[in-house]
Design an enzyme around this catalytic site. Structure first.
Site, PDB file in Angstrom:
ATOM      1  N   GLU A  15      -6.707 -11.919   4.290  1.00 31.47           N
ATOM      2  CA  GLU A  15      -6.398 -10.634   3.679  1.00 31.47           C
ATOM      3  C   GLU A  15      -5.004 -10.150   4.046  1.00 31.47           C
ATOM      4  O   GLU A  15      -4.268  -9.616   3.213  1.00 31.47           O
ATOM      5  CB  GLU A  15      -7.451  -9.592   4.070  1.00 31.47           C
ATOM      6  CG  GLU A  15      -8.806  -9.823   3.428  1.00 31.47           C
ATOM      7  CD  GLU A  15      -8.773  -9.676   1.919  1.00 31.47           C
ATOM      8  OE1 GLU A  15      -8.322  -8.611   1.434  1.00 31.47           O
ATOM      9  OE2 GLU A  15      -9.181 -10.626   1.217  1.00 31.47           O
ATOM     10  N   HIS A  61      -2.433 -10.149   0.936  1.00 28.55           N
ATOM     11  CA  HIS A  61      -2.281  -8.797   0.388  1.00 28.55           C
ATOM     12  C   HIS A  61      -1.292  -7.917   1.162  1.00 28.55           C
ATOM     13  O   HIS A  61      -0.433  -7.283   0.554  1.00 28.55           O
ATOM     14  CB  HIS A  61      -3.645  -8.113   0.328  1.00 28.55           C
ATOM     15  CG  HIS A  61      -4.611  -8.803  -0.580  1.00 28.55           C
ATOM     16  ND1 HIS A  61      -4.449  -8.850  -1.945  1.00 28.55           N
ATOM     17  CD2 HIS A  61      -5.752  -9.493  -0.309  1.00 28.55           C
ATOM     18  CE1 HIS A  61      -5.438  -9.528  -2.494  1.00 28.55           C
ATOM     19  NE2 HIS A  61      -6.256  -9.933  -1.527  1.00 28.55           N
ATOM     20  N   HIS A 113     -13.836  -5.598   2.515  1.00 25.82           N
ATOM     21  CA  HIS A 113     -13.177  -6.726   1.849  1.00 25.82           C
ATOM     22  C   HIS A 113     -11.687  -6.657   2.182  1.00 25.82           C
ATOM     23  O   HIS A 113     -11.158  -7.558   2.794  1.00 25.82           O
ATOM     24  CB  HIS A 113     -13.411  -6.676   0.338  1.00 25.82           C
ATOM     25  CG  HIS A 113     -12.929  -7.896  -0.388  1.00 25.82           C
ATOM     26  ND1 HIS A 113     -13.274  -8.177  -1.694  1.00 25.82           N
ATOM     27  CD2 HIS A 113     -12.120  -8.912  -0.002  1.00 25.82           C
ATOM     28  CE1 HIS A 113     -12.715  -9.316  -2.075  1.00 25.82           C
ATOM     29  NE2 HIS A 113     -11.991  -9.773  -1.069  1.00 25.82           N
TER      30      HIS A 113
END
Length: 309
Positions: free
Chosen positions: A167, A171, A85
């Site tokens: 991602e 992040h 993930h």
């Protein structure tokens, strides 16, 4: 400003030593001379945010999907393995930021669509430039990294690169150790690289891979006879207990479905010794509680036919 490279040939050793003190205020952040500390455990101010993350609660997160939705295009899931993930930076209190550097926004479908922590709720513009990560890794000969994420970092119902860039943009840009100078923060890569943004992308992908390898979820569960099954459900306690013992900290288990009985994701919590890039992670217990059903069987379903290789 004179660089050490310029001064070294013409000045005595002692002068060079004095001059290097000024390097801490420049874009020299190799961190080799910085005593590493565990994030979220420091009692004093972080001296170099390129060497210790400000948002220091580091989460290694994984998915258990049963299909990709793009099997007809050759996108399938890796056999006997959970998929990536991401690698997330939470603040030490469990809150988090997102899309912290809009100069490195490559997410084609930002979600949610405003930055967290911005008083004006700055909109995150959708990226329309396509895949940047695949050609970047190819340009620098990082074919091993590319092959790994193509196999283990899988998206669902969209091309894999869209997930990688989501991602990174959401992040990675909130890890201070990957900063590249946006809005006055340090450039952690400085003059060592021609392009700090490209360096931060490659650095992040390597970090994701290094951290994920430390948490072989499928293997840990299988060793304890917890395997994907369409006939047998498992107790949440049994799954949680195995993964806590193996990883060293109690992870978050995420379940889907109306009764929260379908196992679908896991988050391993940790503190980072120095940079997350170096992947020295100290396991800690989850700071939230798993959302899975605690009284009914948990279903760890087999992959759909044709969705795994």
């Amino acid at each position: 400003m004179f660089s050490i490279k310029t001064l070294f040939p013409i000045l005595p050793l002692m002068t060079v030593s004095v001059t290097t003190v000024n390097a801490w205020a420049s874009d020299n952040h190799t961190c080799a001379l910085t005593q590493p500390i565990y994030s979220c455990e420091n009692s004093t101010q972080i001296v170099d945010t390129c060497c210790t993350p400000i948002q220091g609660l580091v989460l290694v997160t994984q998915f258990w999907d049963t299909y990709t939705g793009l099997e007809d295009q050759g996108s399938v899931l890796p056999k006997d393995s959970w998929t990536i993930h991401g690698l997330w930076p939470d603040r030490c209190d469990g809150s988090y930021g997102q899309y912290c550097d809009l100069s490195r926004q490559y997410d084609p479908v930002p979600s949610p669509n405003t930055t967290t922590g911005k008083s004006d709720g700055t909109p995150v513009p959708a990226w329309t430039g396509g895949d940047v990560i695949t050609p970047l890794l190819q340009q620098y000969g990082k074919y091993d990294l590319l092959a790994y994420i193509q196999k283990y970092w899988k998206s669902q119902n969209s091309p894999d690169w869209t997930f990688w860039q989501h991602e990174f943009s959401k992040h990675a840009t909130c890890f201070s150790t990957y900063d590249v100078g946006f809005e006055g923060v340090p450039d952690c890569y400085g003059s060592l690289y021609q392009n700090s943004t490209e360096a931060s992308i490659i650095d992040f992908i390597q970090s994701v891979i290094k951290s994920q390898i430390q948490y072989p979820t499928y293997e840990w569960l299988a060793e304890n006879e917890i395997k994907p099954s369409n006939q047998t459900g498992y107790k949440l306690f049994d799954i949680q207990n195995v993964l806590t013992q193996k990883s060293g900290g109690e992870p978050y288990l995420g379940c889907s479905g109306p009764t929260k009985q379908v196992l679908s994701e896991i988050w391993y919590y940790s503190h980072s010794l120095g940079r997350p890039q170096d992947s020295f992670l100290k396991p800690i217990n989850q700071t939230t509680k798993s959302n899975c059903n605690q009284t009914q069987p948990i279903w760890y379903y087999e992959r759909s036919q044709g969705s795994e290789y």
